[in-house]
Design a protein around this motif. Sequence first.
Motif, PDB file in Angstrom:
ATOM      1  N   PHE A 196       0.819  -1.201   0.000  1.00  0.00           N
ATOM      2  CA  PHE A 196       0.000   0.000   0.000  1.00  0.00           C
ATOM      3  C   PHE A 196       0.859   1.260   0.000  1.00  0.00           C
ATOM      4  O   PHE A 196       0.486   2.270  -0.603  1.00  0.00           O
ATOM      5  CB  PHE A 196      -0.948  -0.011   1.195  1.00  0.00           C
ATOM      6  N   THR A 197       2.006   1.217   0.668  1.00  0.00           N
ATOM      7  CA  THR A 197       2.938   2.341   0.602  1.00  0.00           C
ATOM      8  C   THR A 197       3.391   2.578  -0.831  1.00  0.00           C
ATOM      9  O   THR A 197       3.438   3.719  -1.305  1.00  0.00           O
ATOM     10  CB  THR A 197       4.161   2.070   1.501  1.00  0.00           C
ATOM     11  N   ASP A 198       3.710   1.496  -1.523  1.00  0.00           N
ATOM     12  CA  ASP A 198       4.143   1.599  -2.910  1.00  0.00           C
ATOM     13  C   ASP A 198       3.027   2.163  -3.789  1.00  0.00           C
ATOM     14  O   ASP A 198       3.266   3.005  -4.658  1.00  0.00           O
ATOM     15  CB  ASP A 198       4.583   0.227  -3.412  1.00  0.00           C
ATOM     16  N   LEU A 199       1.786   1.711  -3.578  1.00  0.00           N
ATOM     17  CA  LEU A 199       0.654   2.205  -4.360  1.00  0.00           C
ATOM     18  C   LEU A 199       0.453   3.711  -4.175  1.00  0.00           C
ATOM     19  O   LEU A 199       0.033   4.400  -5.104  1.00  0.00           O
ATOM     20  CB  LEU A 199      -0.627   1.475  -3.959  1.00  0.00           C
ATOM     21  N   ALA A 200       0.770   4.207  -2.983  1.00  0.00           N
ATOM     22  CA  ALA A 200       0.601   5.628  -2.700  1.00  0.00           C
ATOM     23  C   ALA A 200       1.829   6.453  -3.065  1.00  0.00           C
ATOM     24  O   ALA A 200       1.876   7.651  -2.778  1.00  0.00           O
ATOM     25  CB  ALA A 200       0.274   5.829  -1.219  1.00  0.00           C
ATOM     26  N   GLY A 201       2.834   5.817  -3.687  1.00  0.00           N
ATOM     27  CA  GLY A 201       4.036   6.537  -4.081  1.00  0.00           C
ATOM     28  C   GLY A 201       4.988   6.800  -2.945  1.00  0.00           C
ATOM     29  O   GLY A 201       5.826   7.717  -3.025  1.00  0.00           O
ATOM     30  N   GLY A 202       4.896   6.005  -1.872  1.00  0.00           N
ATOM     31  CA  GLY A 202       5.797   6.173  -0.741  1.00  0.00           C
ATOM     32  C   GLY A 202       7.070   5.363  -0.893  1.00  0.00           C
ATOM     33  O   GLY A 202       7.222   4.581  -1.844  1.00  0.00           O
ATOM     34  N   ASN A 203       7.971   5.526   0.034  1.00  0.00           N
ATOM     35  CA  ASN A 203       9.260   4.841   0.021  1.00  0.00           C
ATOM     36  C   ASN A 203       9.088   3.440   0.607  1.00  0.00           C
ATOM     37  O   ASN A 203       9.236   3.227   1.810  1.00  0.00           O
ATOM     38  CB  ASN A 203      10.289   5.645   0.828  1.00  0.00           C
ATOM     39  N   ALA A 204       8.775   2.469  -0.248  1.00  0.00           N
ATOM     40  CA  ALA A 204       8.525   1.097   0.196  1.00  0.00           C
ATOM     41  C   ALA A 204       9.770   0.459   0.794  1.00  0.00           C
ATOM     42  O   ALA A 204       9.688  -0.365   1.706  1.00  0.00           O
ATOM     43  CB  ALA A 204       7.994   0.252  -0.961  1.00  0.00           C
ATOM     44  N   GLU A 205      10.955   0.813   0.273  1.00  0.00           N
ATOM     45  CA  GLU A 205      12.194   0.256   0.818  1.00  0.00           C
ATOM     46  C   GLU A 205      12.387   0.675   2.276  1.00  0.00           C
ATOM     47  O   GLU A 205      12.807  -0.124   3.122  1.00  0.00           O
ATOM     48  CB  GLU A 205      13.386   0.703  -0.019  1.00  0.00           C
ATOM     49  N   GLY A 234       6.040  16.009   9.166  1.00  0.00           N
ATOM     50  CA  GLY A 234       6.482  17.390   9.002  1.00  0.00           C
ATOM     51  C   GLY A 234       7.460  17.810  10.076  1.00  0.00           C
ATOM     52  O   GLY A 234       8.466  18.464   9.810  1.00  0.00           O
ATOM     53  N   LEU A 235       7.191  17.399  11.316  1.00  0.00           N
ATOM     54  CA  LEU A 235       8.080  17.748  12.423  1.00  0.00           C
ATOM     55  C   LEU A 235       9.461  17.119  12.254  1.00  0.00           C
ATOM     56  O   LEU A 235      10.475  17.713  12.624  1.00  0.00           O
ATOM     57  CB  LEU A 235       7.462  17.303  13.755  1.00  0.00           C
ATOM     58  N   PHE A 236       9.506  15.908  11.682  1.00  0.00           N
ATOM     59  CA  PHE A 236      10.781  15.226  11.452  1.00  0.00           C
ATOM     60  C   PHE A 236      11.405  15.598  10.103  1.00  0.00           C
ATOM     61  O   PHE A 236      12.433  15.045   9.731  1.00  0.00           O
ATOM     62  CB  PHE A 236      10.581  13.706  11.526  1.00  0.00           C
ATOM     63  N   ARG A 237      10.777  16.513   9.373  1.00  0.00           N
ATOM     64  CA  ARG A 237      11.294  17.033   8.098  1.00  0.00           C
ATOM     65  C   ARG A 237      11.606  15.902   7.112  1.00  0.00           C
ATOM     66  O   ARG A 237      12.671  15.864   6.498  1.00  0.00           O
ATOM     67  CB  ARG A 237      12.542  17.905   8.326  1.00  0.00           C
ATOM     68  N   MET A 238      10.682  14.995   6.982  1.00  0.00           N
ATOM     69  CA  MET A 238      10.850  13.905   6.024  1.00  0.00           C
ATOM     70  C   MET A 238      10.529  14.392   4.616  1.00  0.00           C
ATOM     71  O   MET A 238       9.714  15.307   4.429  1.00  0.00           O
ATOM     72  CB  MET A 238       9.899  12.752   6.376  1.00  0.00           C
ATOM     73  N   ASN A 239      11.180  13.767   3.639  1.00  0.00           N
ATOM     74  CA  ASN A 239      10.782  14.055   2.270  1.00  0.00           C
ATOM     75  C   ASN A 239       9.456  13.352   1.986  1.00  0.00           C
ATOM     76  O   ASN A 239       8.953  12.577   2.805  1.00  0.00           O
ATOM     77  CB  ASN A 239      11.872  13.646   1.268  1.00  0.00           C
ATOM     78  N   VAL A 240       8.866  13.596   0.827  1.00  0.00           N
ATOM     79  CA  VAL A 240       7.522  13.110   0.551  1.00  0.00           C
ATOM     80  C   VAL A 240       7.450  11.586   0.562  1.00  0.00           C
ATOM     81  O   VAL A 240       6.522  10.993   1.120  1.00  0.00           O
ATOM     82  CB  VAL A 240       7.005  13.671  -0.790  1.00  0.00           C
ATOM     83  N   GLY A 241       8.444  10.917  -0.042  1.00  0.00           N
ATOM     84  CA  GLY A 241       8.441   9.459  -0.070  1.00  0.00           C
ATOM     85  C   GLY A 241       8.504   8.867   1.326  1.00  0.00           C
ATOM     86  O   GLY A 241       7.776   7.926   1.657  1.00  0.00           O
ATOM     87  N   GLU A 242       9.379   9.416   2.173  1.00  0.00           N
ATOM     88  CA  GLU A 242       9.479   8.953   3.559  1.00  0.00           C
ATOM     89  C   GLU A 242       8.195   9.245   4.315  1.00  0.00           C
ATOM     90  O   GLU A 242       7.718   8.417   5.103  1.00  0.00           O
ATOM     91  CB  GLU A 242      10.648   9.650   4.256  1.00  0.00           C
ATOM     92  N   ALA A 243       7.639  10.432   4.097  1.00  0.00           N
ATOM     93  CA  ALA A 243       6.443  10.834   4.833  1.00  0.00           C
ATOM     94  C   ALA A 243       5.266   9.917   4.514  1.00  0.00           C
ATOM     95  O   ALA A 243       4.506   9.530   5.414  1.00  0.00           O
ATOM     96  CB  ALA A 243       6.089  12.284   4.503  1.00  0.00           C
ATOM     97  N   ARG A 244       5.103   9.579   3.247  1.00  0.00           N
ATOM     98  CA  ARG A 244       4.010   8.666   2.889  1.00  0.00           C
ATOM     99  C   ARG A 244       4.227   7.298   3.521  1.00  0.00           C
ATOM    100  O   ARG A 244       3.282   6.674   4.026  1.00  0.00           O
ATOM    101  CB  ARG A 244       3.903   8.551   1.367  1.00  0.00           C
ATOM    102  N   ALA A 245       5.459   6.813   3.494  1.00  0.00           N
ATOM    103  CA  ALA A 245       5.768   5.537   4.138  1.00  0.00           C
ATOM    104  C   ALA A 245       5.468   5.619   5.630  1.00  0.00           C
ATOM    105  O   ALA A 245       4.917   4.685   6.227  1.00  0.00           O
ATOM    106  CB  ALA A 245       7.236   5.171   3.904  1.00  0.00           C
ATOM    107  N   THR A 296       2.901   3.276   7.847  1.00  0.00           N
ATOM    108  CA  THR A 296       3.358   2.433   8.949  1.00  0.00           C
ATOM    109  C   THR A 296       2.742   2.884  10.273  1.00  0.00           C
ATOM    110  O   THR A 296       2.705   2.116  11.234  1.00  0.00           O
ATOM    111  CB  THR A 296       4.899   2.433   9.045  1.00  0.00           C
ATOM    112  N   SER A 297       2.229   4.103  10.326  1.00  0.00           N
ATOM    113  CA  SER A 297       1.551   4.585  11.528  1.00  0.00           C
ATOM    114  C   SER A 297       0.121   4.072  11.624  1.00  0.00           C
ATOM    115  O   SER A 297      -0.403   3.884  12.729  1.00  0.00           O
ATOM    116  CB  SER A 297       1.523   6.121  11.545  1.00  0.00           C
ATOM    117  N   VAL A 298      -0.512   3.821  10.482  1.00  0.00           N
ATOM    118  CA  VAL A 298      -1.936   3.490  10.493  1.00  0.00           C
ATOM    119  C   VAL A 298      -2.227   2.013  10.292  1.00  0.00           C
ATOM    120  O   VAL A 298      -3.171   1.477  10.881  1.00  0.00           O
ATOM    121  CB  VAL A 298      -2.693   4.340   9.437  1.00  0.00           C
TER     122      VAL A 298
END
Length: 329
Positions: free
Chosen positions: A117-126, A252-263, A267-269
């Motif tokens: 699902f992370t990959d489907l949303a364009g997140g950093n699956a790795e 946002g608080l951890f200043r993640m890039n978009v791929g990391e943030a989506r991942a 992983t939070s939900v």
Amino acid sequence: MSMREWLQRRQIAIYAASVALAVGFGVGLPSAAPLFERVITPVLAVLLYVTFLEIPFTKFRRAFTNARFMAAALGMNFLVVPAVVYALTRFLPQEPAILVGAFMVLLTPCIDYVIAFTDLAGGNAEQVTAATPALLLVQFLLLPVYLWLFMGARVADVIRAGPFIEAFLLLIALPLTLAWLTEVWADGSDTGRRLQDAMGWLPVPMMGATLLVVIASQLPRVEDSIGRIAAVVPVYVVFLIIMPLLGRLAAGLFRMNVGEARAFVFTSVTRNSLVVLPLALALPDGYRLVPAVVVTQTLVELVGMVVLTRAVPLWLLSNDPTSLSAPYA
């Protein structure tokens, strides 16, 4: 289009068909439930093996060194989530089986289909894959602690070390080791490389098979208790709404890039319902509703994933990195 791409694009439909088929078996052929229950663990083991096999271990090791992401994922899942879960479960019937089921599934972050699902949303699956061993190890260590904190003496006779250790060895250590050995073989052998490539289309069918055996095995056991089990659905839905927003804020608080943030959001939900199920099945007879409470979360979450795989990249975390500084833009 390759078979793997075809399956990934249609995975939601495949999962829905698996659920429908499972309900058909559960209602129309309840005598098959014990057979389905016996194959839950091996089917889960294969699912996790092909899941771990998707990410090259060289990239896996590099991703694991992202201390910021790892710290955020551990903090969110084992500090923030328990507080949210405790608050939400105050609205549930204070019945031990219902509470144990809800706690078991909501306190354990997902380590399997969260990757897809992370990959489907364009997140950093790795990155999310790299976090899974740590998330799994910590959840196995902390789940008994949180159950004791939240329920006290009521769970003293429920938590046993044996089922937890067995589940870790069979469902994590063994699949992870086999995936690593397969990749080592693939690096030095054409035959191994062809095998690894062939395994690439299996995650979606294996997820469908897992849903089938899990639901078909549990439905006949709880037909008379559907009303009691349904009480957890609103809690699961609210959890699916709250956690992406908290994940978005923390990213946002951890200043993640978009791929990391989506991942990080996924992983939070997403929760570990299918992996904790063997633990739920090992509970005493007085807790026979626990597996069904766990499986119910899977069904609610899959519907939520249909929404989140679209909402996260389109609204919650757009492709513009500056959106991270404006949570509600």
